[in-house]
Design an enzyme around this catalytic site. Structure first.
Site, PDB file in Angstrom:
ATOM      1  N   ASP A 109       0.846  -1.200   0.000  1.00 11.04           N
ATOM      2  CA  ASP A 109       0.000   0.000   0.000  1.00 11.04           C
ATOM      3  C   ASP A 109       0.881   1.249   0.000  1.00 11.04           C
ATOM      4  OD1 ASP A 109       0.628   0.843   2.737  1.00 11.04           O
ATOM      5  OD2 ASP A 109      -0.633  -0.811   3.432  1.00 11.04           O
ATOM      6  N   HIS A 124       8.293  -5.560  -1.365  1.00  8.69           N
ATOM      7  CA  HIS A 124       7.398  -6.488  -2.062  1.00  8.69           C
ATOM      8  C   HIS A 124       6.573  -5.785  -3.136  1.00  8.69           C
ATOM      9  CE1 HIS A 124       7.644  -9.486   1.571  1.00  8.69           C
ATOM     10  NE2 HIS A 124       8.722  -9.504   0.792  1.00  8.69           N
ATOM     11  N   CYS A 135       6.647  -8.224 -21.112  1.00  6.46           N
ATOM     12  CA  CYS A 135       7.841  -7.417 -21.423  1.00  6.46           C
ATOM     13  C   CYS A 135       8.349  -6.615 -20.226  1.00  6.46           C
ATOM     14  CB  CYS A 135       7.576  -6.493 -22.617  1.00  6.46           C
ATOM     15  SG  CYS A 135       6.569  -5.037 -22.231  1.00  6.46           S
ATOM     16  N   PRO A 228       1.367  -6.285  18.797  1.00 12.89           N
ATOM     17  CA  PRO A 228       0.579  -6.750  19.945  1.00 12.89           C
ATOM     18  C   PRO A 228       0.798  -8.218  20.277  1.00 12.89           C
ATOM     19  CG  PRO A 228      -0.857  -6.285  18.058  1.00 12.89           C
ATOM     20  CD  PRO A 228       0.524  -5.848  17.674  1.00 12.89           C
TER      21      PRO A 228
HETATM   22  C1  BJW Z   1      -0.033  -5.778  14.247  1.00 16.63           C
HETATM   23  C2  BJW Z   1      -1.271  -5.150  14.368  1.00 16.63           C
HETATM   24  C3  BJW Z   1      -1.269  -3.816  14.775  1.00 16.63           C
HETATM   25  C4  BJW Z   1      -1.616  -7.168  13.694  1.00 16.63           C
HETATM   26  N1  BJW Z   1      -0.112  -3.209  15.027  1.00 16.63           N
HETATM   27  N2  BJW Z   1       1.085  -5.168  14.502  1.00 16.63           N
HETATM   28  C5  BJW Z   1      14.112 -18.928   3.630  1.00 16.63           C
HETATM   29  C6  BJW Z   1      13.467 -19.857   4.438  1.00 16.63           C
HETATM   30  C7  BJW Z   1      12.188 -20.339   4.103  1.00 16.63           C
HETATM   31  C8  BJW Z   1      11.543 -19.918   2.935  1.00 16.63           C
HETATM   32  C9  BJW Z   1      12.185 -19.008   2.142  1.00 16.63           C
HETATM   33  C10 BJW Z   1      13.449 -18.545   2.482  1.00 16.63           C
HETATM   34  N3  BJW Z   1      13.838 -17.655   1.522  1.00 16.63           N
HETATM   35  C11 BJW Z   1      12.835 -17.554   0.606  1.00 16.63           C
HETATM   36  C12 BJW Z   1      11.821 -18.382   0.941  1.00 16.63           C
HETATM   37  C13 BJW Z   1      10.539 -18.587   0.206  1.00 16.63           C
HETATM   38  C14 BJW Z   1       9.516 -17.507   0.465  1.00 16.63           C
HETATM   39  C15 BJW Z   1       9.209 -17.494   1.954  1.00 16.63           C
HETATM   40  O1  BJW Z   1       9.716 -16.691   2.711  1.00 16.63           O
HETATM   41  N4  BJW Z   1       8.326 -18.382   2.372  1.00 16.63           N
HETATM   42  C16 BJW Z   1       7.945 -18.469   3.787  1.00 16.63           C
HETATM   43  C17 BJW Z   1       6.470 -18.057   3.946  1.00 16.63           C
HETATM   44  C18 BJW Z   1       8.199 -19.868   4.256  1.00 16.63           C
HETATM   45  N5  BJW Z   1       9.986 -16.202  -0.010  1.00 16.63           N
HETATM   46  C19 BJW Z   1       9.810 -15.849  -1.270  1.00 16.63           C
HETATM   47  O2  BJW Z   1       9.287 -16.577  -2.086  1.00 16.63           O
HETATM   48  C20 BJW Z   1      10.331 -14.478  -1.669  1.00 16.63           C
HETATM   49  N6  BJW Z   1      11.147 -14.588  -2.818  1.00 16.63           N
HETATM   50  C21 BJW Z   1      12.339 -15.147  -2.809  1.00 16.63           C
HETATM   51  O3  BJW Z   1      12.883 -15.503  -1.782  1.00 16.63           O
HETATM   52  O4  BJW Z   1      12.908 -15.256  -4.031  1.00 16.63           O
HETATM   53  C22 BJW Z   1      14.155 -15.940  -4.161  1.00 16.63           C
HETATM   54  C23 BJW Z   1      14.506 -15.981  -5.622  1.00 16.63           C
HETATM   55  C24 BJW Z   1      15.858 -15.824  -5.977  1.00 16.63           C
HETATM   56  C25 BJW Z   1      16.185 -15.871  -7.314  1.00 16.63           C
HETATM   57  C26 BJW Z   1      15.231 -16.075  -8.294  1.00 16.63           C
HETATM   58  C27 BJW Z   1      13.903 -16.240  -7.942  1.00 16.63           C
HETATM   59  C28 BJW Z   1      13.551 -16.185  -6.588  1.00 16.63           C
HETATM   60  C29 BJW Z   1       9.185 -13.571  -2.066  1.00 16.63           C
HETATM   61  C30 BJW Z   1       8.266 -13.274  -0.944  1.00 16.63           C
HETATM   62  C31 BJW Z   1       7.069 -12.491  -1.455  1.00 16.63           C
HETATM   63  C32 BJW Z   1       6.017 -12.309  -0.383  1.00 16.63           C
HETATM   64  N7  BJW Z   1       4.813 -11.889  -0.983  1.00 16.63           N
HETATM   65  C33 BJW Z   1       3.688 -11.542  -0.136  1.00 16.63           C
HETATM   66  C34 BJW Z   1       2.544 -11.127  -1.047  1.00 16.63           C
HETATM   67  C35 BJW Z   1       2.876  -9.774  -1.682  1.00 16.63           C
HETATM   68  C36 BJW Z   1       1.834  -9.343  -2.638  1.00 16.63           C
HETATM   69  C37 BJW Z   1       0.524  -9.112  -1.983  1.00 16.63           C
HETATM   70  O5  BJW Z   1       0.396  -8.215  -1.146  1.00 16.63           O
HETATM   71  O6  BJW Z   1      -0.382  -9.857  -2.320  1.00 16.63           O
HETATM   72  O7  BJW Z   1       4.056 -10.470   0.722  1.00 16.63           O
HETATM   73  S1  BJW Z   1       3.210 -12.829   0.994  1.00 16.63           S
HETATM   74  C38 BJW Z   1       2.798 -11.744   2.319  1.00 16.63           C
HETATM   75  O8  BJW Z   1       3.694 -11.993   3.422  1.00 16.63           O
HETATM   76  C39 BJW Z   1       3.110 -10.332   1.803  1.00 16.63           C
HETATM   77  C40 BJW Z   1       3.769  -9.709   3.006  1.00 16.63           C
HETATM   78  O9  BJW Z   1       4.547  -8.584   2.627  1.00 16.63           O
HETATM   79  C41 BJW Z   1       4.561 -10.851   3.583  1.00 16.63           C
HETATM   80  C42 BJW Z   1       4.912 -10.670   5.039  1.00 16.63           C
HETATM   81  O10 BJW Z   1       3.770 -10.665   5.838  1.00 16.63           O
HETATM   82  P1  BJW Z   1       3.672  -9.672   7.077  1.00 16.63           P
HETATM   83  O11 BJW Z   1       3.738  -8.289   6.599  1.00 16.63           O
HETATM   84  O12 BJW Z   1       4.644 -10.078   8.095  1.00 16.63           O
HETATM   85  O13 BJW Z   1       2.148  -9.933   7.550  1.00 16.63           O
HETATM   86  P2  BJW Z   1       1.567 -11.079   8.502  1.00 16.63           P
HETATM   87  O14 BJW Z   1       0.125 -11.142   8.273  1.00 16.63           O
HETATM   88  O15 BJW Z   1       2.346 -12.345   8.374  1.00 16.63           O
HETATM   89  O16 BJW Z   1       1.862 -10.532   9.978  1.00 16.63           O
HETATM   90  C43 BJW Z   1       1.175  -9.401  10.477  1.00 16.63           C
HETATM   91  C44 BJW Z   1       1.727  -9.068  11.841  1.00 16.63           C
HETATM   92  O17 BJW Z   1       1.094  -7.864  12.270  1.00 16.63           O
HETATM   93  C45 BJW Z   1       1.422 -10.121  12.916  1.00 16.63           C
HETATM   94  O18 BJW Z   1       2.611 -10.381  13.642  1.00 16.63           O
HETATM   95  C46 BJW Z   1       0.406  -9.436  13.831  1.00 16.63           C
HETATM   96  O19 BJW Z   1       0.536  -9.783  15.208  1.00 16.63           O
HETATM   97  C47 BJW Z   1       0.739  -7.994  13.622  1.00 16.63           C
HETATM   98  N8  BJW Z   1      -0.339  -7.025  13.886  1.00 16.63           N
HETATM   99  N9  BJW Z   1      -2.298  -6.014  14.078  1.00 16.63           N
HETATM  100  C48 BJW Z   1       1.021  -3.894  14.912  1.00 16.63           C
HETATM  101  N10 BJW Z   1      -2.459  -3.088  14.954  1.00 16.63           N
HETATM  102 ZN    ZN Z   2       4.447  -5.629 -22.659  1.00 18.99          ZN
END
Ligand code: BJW
Ligand code: ZN
Length: 260
Positions: A109, A124, A135, A228
Site C-alpha cells: 500500500d 514487495h 515485457c 501486539p
Molecule cells: C499488528 C497489528 C497492529 C496485527 N499493530 N502489529 C528462507 C526460508 C524459508 C523460505 C524461504 C526462504 N527464503 C525464501 C523463501 C521462500 C519464500 C518465503 O519466505 N516463504 C515463507 C512463507 C516460508 N519467499 C519468497 O518466495 C520471496 N522470494 C524469494 O525468496 O525469491 C528468491 C529468488 C531468488 C532468485 C530467483 C527467484 C527467486 C518472495 C516473498 C514475497 C512475499 N509476498 C507476499 C505477497 C505480496 C503481494 C501481496 O500483497 O499480495 O508479501 S506474501 C505476504 O507476506 C506479503 C507480506 O509482505 C509478507 C509478510 O507478511 P507480514 O507483513 O509479516 O504480515 P503477517 O500477516 O504475516 O503478519 C502481520 C503481523 O502484524 C502479525 O505479527 C500481527 O501480530 C501484527 N499485527 N495487528 C502492529 N495493529
Molecule cells: Zn508488454
C-alpha cells in the site's frame, strides 16, 4: 495511569534517543488499524480466507489471470479508500525530526507515503506500479472502482500492454519471485548502517525480509519490536513492546499521553 500495557517502556526512549539513523521495517500489521487486512491473522487474515497458491504466485497468474487481477483490484480499492492512521503520521513526524530515518516496508500500500514519509523502500512492490507480465514495462496505474472494495471474489480481465499486447500484472512480489534488486540492496545497506531498528507489525516469517533484523542484531544495534503479539522475531529483539502500531507510535511521539 490508564492502559498500563500501552505505556512506553523507558528503555525504548533510551534506545532511540541517541540513534542518528533510525531504520524502520514494517509489515501488514502497520496498516491493520487503517482497516487493511493482514495476511496471517487468525480470523480475518488474507491467507485464512484465500489460498496464496492460487492468488500470489506466477503460476496462479498463468492459470487464471482474471481471478488474480480481480482479487488485487479488490485490495487496491480497499487501500484507495483507507487513510493513514496516527501511527503512520507519528513515523512521518519522527522522520522529520530524524532526517536519516528510512522506512523499509513489505507492504504494497501507499499509506506511509500518504502520511508524509519521504524515504520508503518497498520490498514487495506496490499495488500502484502495475507492469506487463510479458515485457516487464510499467503501465500507468488506473484507480480501482471504489465499489470493488466490497467484492473480494470478482473475476476481472486485466488490461493489456500498450507496447507488446501482453497482460498487465499487479506490481507486487509473489512467492518464488525475486525481490526488486535495487530495493533489497538499499534495504540491506540502510539496516547495515542504522543505529537503531524498529520492527513494526510483521510476523517475521517471509524471507528475505525476515532476515533483515539479523543484520542489525549482528552489529549490536538495538532492535525494538512493536507488535501486539509475539512473533518469530521476538526472541531476537532487544525490546518487544506489545502494543498496536497506531497506539504505540502515537505514544512514542507524544509520551505525555502516558500520564492521561
Ligand atoms: C499488528 C497489528 C497492529 C496485527 N499493530 N502489529 C528462507 C526460508 C524459508 C523460505 C524461504 C526462504 N527464503 C525464501 C523463501 C521462500 C519464500 C518465503 O519466505 N516463504 C515463507 C512463507 C516460508 N519467499 C519468497 O518466495 C520471496 N522470494 C524469494 O525468496 O525469491 C528468491 C529468488 C531468488 C532468485 C530467483 C527467484 C527467486 C518472495 C516473498 C514475497 C512475499 N509476498 C507476499 C505477497 C505480496 C503481494 C501481496 O500483497 O499480495 O508479501 S506474501 C505476504 O507476506 C506479503 C507480506 O509482505 C509478507 C509478510 O507478511 P507480514 O507483513 O509479516 O504480515 P503477517 O500477516 O504475516 O503478519 C502481520 C503481523 O502484524 C502479525 O505479527 C500481527 O501480530 C501484527 N499485527 N495487528 C502492529 N495493529
Ligand atoms: Zn508488454
Amino acid at each position: 495511569m490508564q492502559n498500563d500495557h500501552l505505556a512506553m517502556p523507558d528503555r525504548l526512549f533510551d534506545l532511540l534517543t541517541p540513534a542518528r539513523r533510525i531504520a524502520v521495517l514494517t509489515g501488514a500489521g502497520m496498516s491493520a488499524e487503517s482497516g487493511i487486512p493482514t495476511f496471517r491473522g487468525a480470523s480475518n487474515g488474507l491467507w485464512s480466507n484465500f489460498d496464496p497458491e492460487t492468488l500470489a504466485t506466477a503460476n496462479a497468474w498463468r492459470n487464471d489471470k482474471a481471478l488474480v487481477w480481480g482479487w488485487y483490484q479488490w485490495r487496491t480499492a480497499m487501500v484507495e479508500q483507507a487513510q493513514p492512521h496516527e501511527g503512520h503520521r507519528a513515523l512521518a513526524e519522527l522522520s522529520a525530526l530524524r532526517p536519516g530515518l528510512v522506512v523499509v516496508t513489505q507492504n504494497v500500500d501507499d499509506l506511509h507515503e500518504r502520511a508524509g514519509c519521504l524515504d520508503v523502500i518497498h520490498l514487495h512492490g506496490s499495488l500502484f506500479a502495475p507492469r506487463c507480465f510479458a515485457c516487464a514495462r510499467s503501465c500507468p496505474h488506473q484507480p480501482a472502482d471504489p465499489a470493488l472494495a466490497a467484492r473480494p471474489a470478482l473475476r476481472m480481465t486485466p488490461p493489456v500492454c500498450a507496447h507488446c499486447g501482453g497482460f498487465i500484472r499487479p506490481g507486487v512480489v509473489w512467492f518464488g519471485e525475486q525481490l526488486p534488486k535495487a530495493s533489497l540492496a538499499r534495504a540491506v545497506q540502510v539496516i547495515t548502517e542504522c543505529d537503531a531498528l524498529l520492527v513494526i507489525g510483521t510476523s517475521g516469517v517471509v524471507h528475505p525480509a525476515a532476515s533483515l533484523p539479523g543484520l542489525a542484531r549482528k552489529r549490536g544495534v538495538p532492535v525494538v519490536e512493536i507488535n501486539p503479539e509475539p512473533t518469530a522475531l521476538t526472541p531476537e529483539v532487544d525490546l518487544a513492546w506489545q502494543v498496536p502500531a497506531g497506539q504505540g507510535l502515537a505514544r512514542l511521539m507524544c509520551p505525555s499521553l502516558d500520564s492521561i
